[in-house]
Design an enzyme around this catalytic site. Structure first.
Site: not given
Length: 314
Positions: A86-87, A134-135, A152, A158, A244
């Site tokens: 996904k990166d 997105r989230r 982040r 986190r 992003c």
């Protein structure tokens, strides 16, 4: 005693990246009939790792997690790179290619909270931590009352901030938690329908220089069904200019030889979501990967057309 490594793997320095690259290190060594020590991990700090106080869109996008590693690959300082799929930006830099895509982990998002057992149980106005646009958009589409706050840092950071009470809950990728042996922190694996994952979420990408894709480990580690699903999702990402800066989701599943792809774009505040689904039959046939990519591009274009000129970027 081996004087120099046979293969050098470039990886980010985070605990998750090292866990993922270590998995590939062991698998590649086994495929080549070599001791693990013959496959070296080369740690590379990326710009995305250095800057932790802003969203990626503010500092150049998700390519900042791959740029320095790709430079090392092009320079010959490493022989392959391991990335979270996904990166990986939609377009490969000249001279590089994705040689293999191993079998995918769980693609879902994970809900993590000290006090609340599920996303639906969050109280009105709860603080939800995420750095993903997105989230954010998907959460607000379901719960516009929530307060989304930027989060982040590495997984440990986190989790600590959530445990310390900075948020009522946070969202992370299930795959990363599983690979780190932290699946016990997950209170709920979020619905793949409500929280359509990022394109390629849960999959890894093994990147090499062009012309170096005939190594024994490539065939051993590539998982054709995962590669097929990811091709469809990344096709949609290309059409939607997924980055992003846009809230984009795409997920493909394969059942009984039929690939079903769903993709969507959302307004950042969750007020609108545009979604399309489609299928590809005979997903195991020759040329299926190209057909999957075309399906993704077509559905992505349909979503883009449906969204029109409405604001979908921050």
């Amino acid at each position: 005693m081996m004087s120099s490594p046979v293969l050098r793997i470039g990886t980010r320095r985070s605990k998750l990246a090292l866990a993922q690259s270590g998995m590939m290190q062991r698998a590649i060594a086994a495929a080549m009939g070599l001791p693990v020590e013959a496959v070296e991990l080369v740690e590379i700090v990326t710009t995305g790792d250095r800057v932790q106080d802003r969203r990626l869109l503010e500092i150049g996008g998700k390519a900042l997690f791959t740029k320095e590693i790709e430079e090392a690959l092009l320079d010959g300082r490493i022989d392959l790179a391991v990335h979270s799929m996904k990166d990986v930006p939609a377009e490969q830099p000249p001279g590089l290619t994705l040689a293999a895509i191993p079998e995918r982990e769980d693609a879902s998002d994970a809900f993590i909270s000290t006090h609340y057992p599920s996303f639906a149980d969050l109280p009105a106005g709860a603080r939800l931590g995420t750095a993903s646009l997105r989230r954010q958009a998907q959460a607000l589409a379901l719960r516009p009352d929530l307060k989304i706050e930027m989060l982040r840092g590495n997984v440990d950071t986190r989790l600590k901030r959530q445990a310390d009470g900075d948020f009522e809950a946070i969202l992370l990728a299930t795959a990363g938690l599983n690979r780190l042996g932290l699946s016990e922190v997950i209170r709920e694996r979020l619905s793949l329908d409500d929280f359509l994952p990022a394109p390629g979420q849960g999959a890894l990408a093994l990147q090499t220089r062009e012309g170096e894709t005939d190594a024994d480990w490539v065939q051993a580690l590539n998982h054709p069904l995962t590669a097929l699903a990811v091709a469809a999702e990344r096709g949609a990402m290309v059409a939607l200019e997924g980055s992003c800066r846009t809230a984009v989701g795409a997920h493909a599943r394969i059942d009984d030889g039929v690939l079903t792809l769903t993709t969507e774009m959302l307004a950042p505040d969750g007020s609108t979501r545009w979604r399309r689904s489609g299928t590809l039959v005979e997903a195991g046939s020759s040329g299926a990967e190209a057909a999957a990519r075309i399906l993704g591009e077509r559905l992505g274009q349909e979503v883009h057309a449906a969204a029109g000129d409405q604001q979908v970027e921050v």
